[in-house]
Design an enzyme around this catalytic site. Structure first.
Site, PDB file in Angstrom:
ATOM      1  N   ASP A  60      87.239 -18.982   2.041  1.00  0.00           N
ATOM      2  CA  ASP A  60      86.539 -17.742   2.244  1.00  0.00           C
ATOM      3  C   ASP A  60      84.946 -17.736   2.952  1.00  0.00           C
ATOM      4  O   ASP A  60      84.544 -18.831   1.859  1.00  0.00           O
ATOM      5  CB  ASP A  60      86.431 -17.207   0.486  1.00  0.00           C
ATOM      6  CG  ASP A  60      87.612 -17.126   0.473  1.00  0.00           C
ATOM      7  OD1 ASP A  60      88.315 -16.161   0.510  1.00  0.00           O
ATOM      8  OD2 ASP A  60      87.951 -16.520  -0.632  1.00  0.00           O
ATOM      9  N   ASP A 113      87.257 -24.972   3.726  1.00  0.00           N
ATOM     10  CA  ASP A 113      87.498 -24.133   2.332  1.00  0.00           C
ATOM     11  C   ASP A 113      87.922 -22.629   3.565  1.00  0.00           C
ATOM     12  O   ASP A 113      87.409 -22.591   4.811  1.00  0.00           O
ATOM     13  CB  ASP A 113      85.812 -23.615   1.682  1.00  0.00           C
ATOM     14  CG  ASP A 113      85.806 -22.625   0.621  1.00  0.00           C
ATOM     15  OD1 ASP A 113      86.407 -22.008   0.648  1.00  0.00           O
ATOM     16  OD2 ASP A 113      84.902 -21.495   1.220  1.00  0.00           O
ATOM     17  N   ASP A 124      80.777 -23.196   2.570  1.00  0.00           N
ATOM     18  CA  ASP A 124      80.308 -22.197   2.556  1.00  0.00           C
ATOM     19  C   ASP A 124      78.976 -22.304   1.254  1.00  0.00           C
ATOM     20  O   ASP A 124      77.936 -21.611   1.101  1.00  0.00           O
ATOM     21  CB  ASP A 124      80.409 -21.095   2.679  1.00  0.00           C
ATOM     22  CG  ASP A 124      80.903 -20.204   1.733  1.00  0.00           C
ATOM     23  OD1 ASP A 124      81.997 -20.725   1.297  1.00  0.00           O
ATOM     24  OD2 ASP A 124      81.342 -19.421   1.694  1.00  0.00           O
TER      25      ASP A 124
END
Length: 153
Positions: free
Chosen positions: A8, A6, A112
């Site tokens: 961000d 990922d 996250d």
């Protein structure tokens, strides 16, 4: 081994930039809607070196898997440009922008969030970045090394 990473708050520091913008402009509830927001994100500590290390491993396919911001249609191009800025043009071929991460097939997803964008139905293992189990890139690389060792036996 196919690994999805990922962007961000895994590769780039999204949350700090959101907080910074909200402090400066409290009237804008969606700072991610501003032009230039995504391209200006700083890399997370250790992220760039970790991706480069993984890319050198011939037993690993590395993809960046990120969801677009529905608040900023420029996020598609800005995320693409961020990847080129940090990793070079060749890595843009391994950029996937998708709102449902569970649609992809692979071995490991480093994210996250454990849910919300299909992470909860991803067929491989989820490395939940920023948690006690995967607090940083050093720990993630250690866990990936163990996975690679167990898969080669």
């Amino acid at each position: 081994m196919k690994i999805y990473i990922d962007m961000d708050d895994v590769l780039c520091d999204y949350s700090s930039k959101i907080k910074e913008h909200k402090q400066k402009n409290p009237d804008n509830p969606f700072p991610q809607s501003l032009p230039g927001f995504f391209r200006s994100l700083a890399p997370m500590d250790g992220a760039l070196a970790a991706v480069e290390q993984l890319r050198k491993n011939t037993n690993v396919e590395v993809y960046i898997l990120t969801a677009p911001s529905t608040k900023n249609p420029l996020s598609y191009s800005e995320k693409r440009l961020w990847v080129e800025d940090k990793f070079g043009y060749e890595m843009t071929h391994n950029l996937i922008i998708c709102s449902h991460k569970g649609l992809l097939k692979g071995d490991i997803l480093i994210d996250d969030h454990a849910s919300g964008r299909g992470q909860e139905i991803f067929e491989g293992k989820l490395f939940h970045f920023g948690t006690i189990e995967c607090p940083d890139w050093e720990t993630v690389l250690g866990k990936l090394s163990s996975e690679l060792s167990s898969n080669s036996n």
